[in-house]
Design an enzyme around this catalytic site. Structure first.
Site: not given
Length: 246
Positions: A63, A90, A169, A173, A204
């Protein structure tokens, strides 16, 4: 007992890109896969599915938001295998789509939660496994990033992603890209292969089924970076078509 096969740990591998990568590396490249999953039961179920197909896979609970979970996972790998050849960072989350503009408290929570997993957790996992990667013949570190983390692309009005907001996000990244370059610099002279990969706009759960690529189509460059040899590159950002501008 330590595996004689190359050992790869993939975070967030109970579904999606991580699961398909685990399947591909075990089936096609003879890897022993440590299938990382935040949820113990889901991880065990995913590992069992691959084991029943003959793959060398074992689940490991990991986790990214829990220091104790990360440390316990690193200790487990040390005791069982004594080394790690490849670490694939990932696991990640995307929460921006649930935020309403003007909701300041909501925005702050999304930023905190996004960075807690995507950056802080990834950084902690990487550092926790450095000592095991140092024992590999060719240590390989792969960070899953996104074109959305490219500063150059964000500043290009002609980009196909120009209308995509997803600000927290994107920021997380972009931070992952810097994290990758920092590790690439640290281990450049020791032969490590440290790279960042954009898998593409993949169908996904993280994007609620959006996307144009299947998870299988996302494997080409990702698998290549996981299997780099001594002459492979380091400190790069790329996708299936080649280098991406930082």
């Amino acid at each position: 007992m330590a595996s004689s096969k190359p050992i790869v740990l993939i975070t967030g591998a109970n579904q999606g890109i991580g699961f398909t990568l685990a399947h591909t590396l075990a089936r096609d490249h003879g890897y022993h896969v440590l299938l990382g999953s935040r949820n113990k039961e889901r991880g065990a179920k995913a590992a069992t599915q691959l084991q029943e197909e003959g793959s060398s896979v074992e689940p490991i609970t990991l986790d990214l938001t829990s220091d104790s979970s990360i440390l316990a996972a690193a200790k487990e790998v040390e005791v069982k295998h004594g080394r790690l050849d490849v670490l694939v960072n990932n696991a990640g989350i995307l929460l921006d789509d649930d935020w309403e503009p003007g909701d300041l408290q909501g925005m702050m929570k999304f930023y905190r939660d996004t960075f807690e997993t995507n950056l802080f957790g990834t950084a902690a996992v990487t550092e926790a496994f450095v000592s095991l990667l140092e024992k590999a013949k060719i240590p390989r570190l792969v960070f899953l990033s996104s074109m959305l983390g490219s500063l150059s692309d964000r500043n290009d009005p002609s980009s196909i992603y120009d209308a995509v907001e997803s600000v927290s996000y994107r920021c997380s990244k972009a931070a992952i890209n810097m994290l990758c370059l920092s590790y690439a610099r640290r281990y450049r002279d020791k032969g490590w292969k440290v790279n960042t990969c954009c898998p593409g706009y993949v169908i996904t759960n993280i994007n609620k089924g959006g996307g144009v690529l299947t998870v299988e189509e996302a494997m080409l460059n990702l698998v290549r970076l996981c299997t780099l040899g001594v002459n492979g590159e380091t400190g790069t950002f790329s996708d299936n078509t080649g280098p991406i501008p930082w």
